[in-house]
Design an enzyme around this catalytic site. Structure first.
Site, mmCIF file in Angstrom:
data_model
loop_
_atom_site.group_PDB
_atom_site.id
_atom_site.type_symbol
_atom_site.label_atom_id
_atom_site.label_comp_id
_atom_site.label_asym_id
_atom_site.label_seq_id
_atom_site.Cartn_x
_atom_site.Cartn_y
_atom_site.Cartn_z
ATOM 1 N N ALA A 104 9.942 3.323 9.494
ATOM 2 C CA ALA A 104 8.494 3.604 9.523
ATOM 3 C C ALA A 104 7.783 2.722 10.547
ATOM 4 C CB ALA A 104 7.904 3.377 8.135
ATOM 5 N N ASP B 35 10.536 0.758 -9.850
ATOM 6 C CA ASP B 35 9.547 -0.067 -9.134
ATOM 7 C C ASP B 35 10.112 -1.379 -8.576
ATOM 8 O OD1 ASP B 35 7.800 1.902 -9.926
ATOM 9 O OD2 ASP B 35 6.998 0.770 -11.612
ATOM 10 N N ARG C 129 11.783 9.824 -9.222
ATOM 11 C CA ARG C 129 12.309 9.347 -10.509
ATOM 12 C C ARG C 129 13.504 10.143 -11.018
ATOM 13 N NH1 ARG C 129 7.483 7.390 -14.218
ATOM 14 N NH2 ARG C 129 9.058 7.846 -15.770
ATOM 15 N N ARG D 1 10.199 13.189 9.527
ATOM 16 C CA ARG D 1 10.301 12.707 10.913
ATOM 17 C C ARG D 1 10.555 13.880 11.857
ATOM 18 N NH1 ARG D 1 8.588 8.192 13.188
ATOM 19 N NH2 ARG D 1 9.790 6.773 11.919
HETATM 20 O O1 F6P Z 1 6.975 2.630 -13.440
HETATM 21 C C1 F6P Z 1 7.577 3.738 -12.873
HETATM 22 C C2 F6P Z 1 6.562 4.706 -12.341
HETATM 23 O O2 F6P Z 1 7.262 5.798 -11.791
HETATM 24 C C3 F6P Z 1 5.583 4.141 -11.335
HETATM 25 O O3 F6P Z 1 6.138 3.963 -10.051
HETATM 26 C C4 F6P Z 1 4.482 5.190 -11.406
HETATM 27 O O4 F6P Z 1 3.245 4.660 -11.015
HETATM 28 C C5 F6P Z 1 4.482 5.545 -12.865
HETATM 29 O O5 F6P Z 1 5.757 5.201 -13.377
HETATM 30 C C6 F6P Z 1 4.222 6.998 -13.146
HETATM 31 O O6 F6P Z 1 4.054 7.117 -14.523
HETATM 32 P P1 F6P Z 1 3.979 8.536 -15.240
HETATM 33 O O7 F6P Z 1 5.335 9.169 -15.133
HETATM 34 O O8 F6P Z 1 3.636 8.215 -16.646
HETATM 35 O O9 F6P Z 1 2.961 9.336 -14.506
#
Ligand code: F6P
Length: 305
Positions: A172, A113, A238, A140
């Site tokens: 964007a 984040d 992630r 795009r």
């Molecule tokens: O804080 C990292 C994050 O990936 C945020 O961007 C997102 O809102 C949240 O965690 C998602 O959390 P979870 O994996 O518990 O759904």
């Protein structure tokens, strides 16, 4: 995070320390999920996303009873200091361990984040934004072929940094972040004007902290008949092979964190400012007010014409 774990283990050993890995964050600490690590424990992990030590949320760690349990576990293993990789919740644990027990925990900022204001960048942010860019590049192509508008929802909780950097680097046309009030009428006007100007597609970079992509789409549909699509990038942001920038940052952060433990400087967190690694008292880091990166925000808007 794996780059930071590798560096903490190998740099720590090179400094004469014994190194242990705690699995699943504070929850694992309380439950004693602890194993001795050596140089081979971290072989072949630098190119892997996620964390070999796994992670978990542990709201109980706010309670002194569980913090005491952690101290007891650490004492049983003879562990004299801990490096925590995480965001503001994890950092509060560092502060509590210092205030309540004088136990030396140090912090490495790790969250996609980029919402810790005391540091320019957090670990994982660069990789996440590069994943956003990969997606935007693909979108795009198809949006231009069909002359469509695409709302791309990205993560970040209440912080707009993934959206701002993703919008700037991905070109964007419109960017919406939680730090700035949304004006639906202005957005729909811009989409219509972009069509008149000859733009073949629009990417709307939407930070999740503003609203859901479907909600925005419904609002825009009331004002324009232009073909709209939505994509929520979600958890793909992630994972994945970490970028060079994140690997280097992870190694530098971890080496500084080991140095802090060696110097018995618990209750501090590491960061990067103007390309220089530094450390700071955890309370001061947590109290640094988060501000919108106005300069970049305005640059995105100027470049999207
Ligand atoms: O804080 C990292 C994050 O990936 C945020 O961007 C997102 O809102 C949240 O965690 C998602 O959390 P979870 O994996 O518990 O759904």
């Amino acid at each position: 995070m794996n780059s930071a774990i590798r560096a903490a283990v190998r740099y720590g050993i090179s400094e004469g320390m014994e190194v242990y890995g705690i699995e699943c964050g504070y929850r694992g600490l309380i439950n004693g999920y602890i194993t001795r690590m050596d140089n081979r424990s971290v072989s072949g992990i630098i190119q892997k996303g996620g964390t070999i030590l796994k992670t978990d949320r542990c709201p109980e760690f706010k309670e002194i009873e569980y913090q005491q349990k952690a101290v007891d576990v650490l004492a049983a293993y003879g562990i004299e200091g801990v490096i925590v990789i995480g965001g503001d919740g994890s950092f509060r644990g560092i502060q509590d361990m210092k205030t309540n027990f004088g136990y030396p925990f140090v912090g490495v900022p790790g969250t996609i984040d980029n919402d810790l204001a005391y540091t320019d960048f957090t670990l994982g942010f660069d990789t996440a934004v590069n994943t956003v860019l990969w997606a935007v590049n693909n979108l795009r192509d198809t949006m231009t072929s069909h002359e469509r508008v695409c709302i791309v929802e990205v993560m970040g909780r209440k912080c707009g940094d993934i959206a701002i950097y993703g919008a700037l680097a991905g070109g964007a046309e419109i960017m919406l972040v939680p730090e700035v009030q949304v004006d639906i009428a202005a957005i729909s006007k811009k989409i219509i004007q972009n069509k008149i100007k000859g733009k073949k597609s629009d990417i709307i970079m939407l930070a999740e902290g503003v609203c859901d992509a479907e909600v925005l789409r419904e609002e825009l549909k009331k004002r324009t008949s232009i073909s709209l699509r939505t994509v929520k990038l979600g958890h793909i942001q992630r994972g994945g092979t970490p970028t060079m920038a994140d690997r280097v940052l992870g190694a530098k952060f971890a080496a500084r964190a080991v140095d802090l433990l060696k110097q018995d400087k618990g209750g501090r967190v590491v960061g990067i400012k103007n390309n220089k690694i530094f450390d700071m008292e955890v309370g001061q880091a947590l109290n640094t007010p988060r501000k919108l990166n106005k300069e970049l925000y305005e640059l995105v808007n100027k470049l999207s014409q």
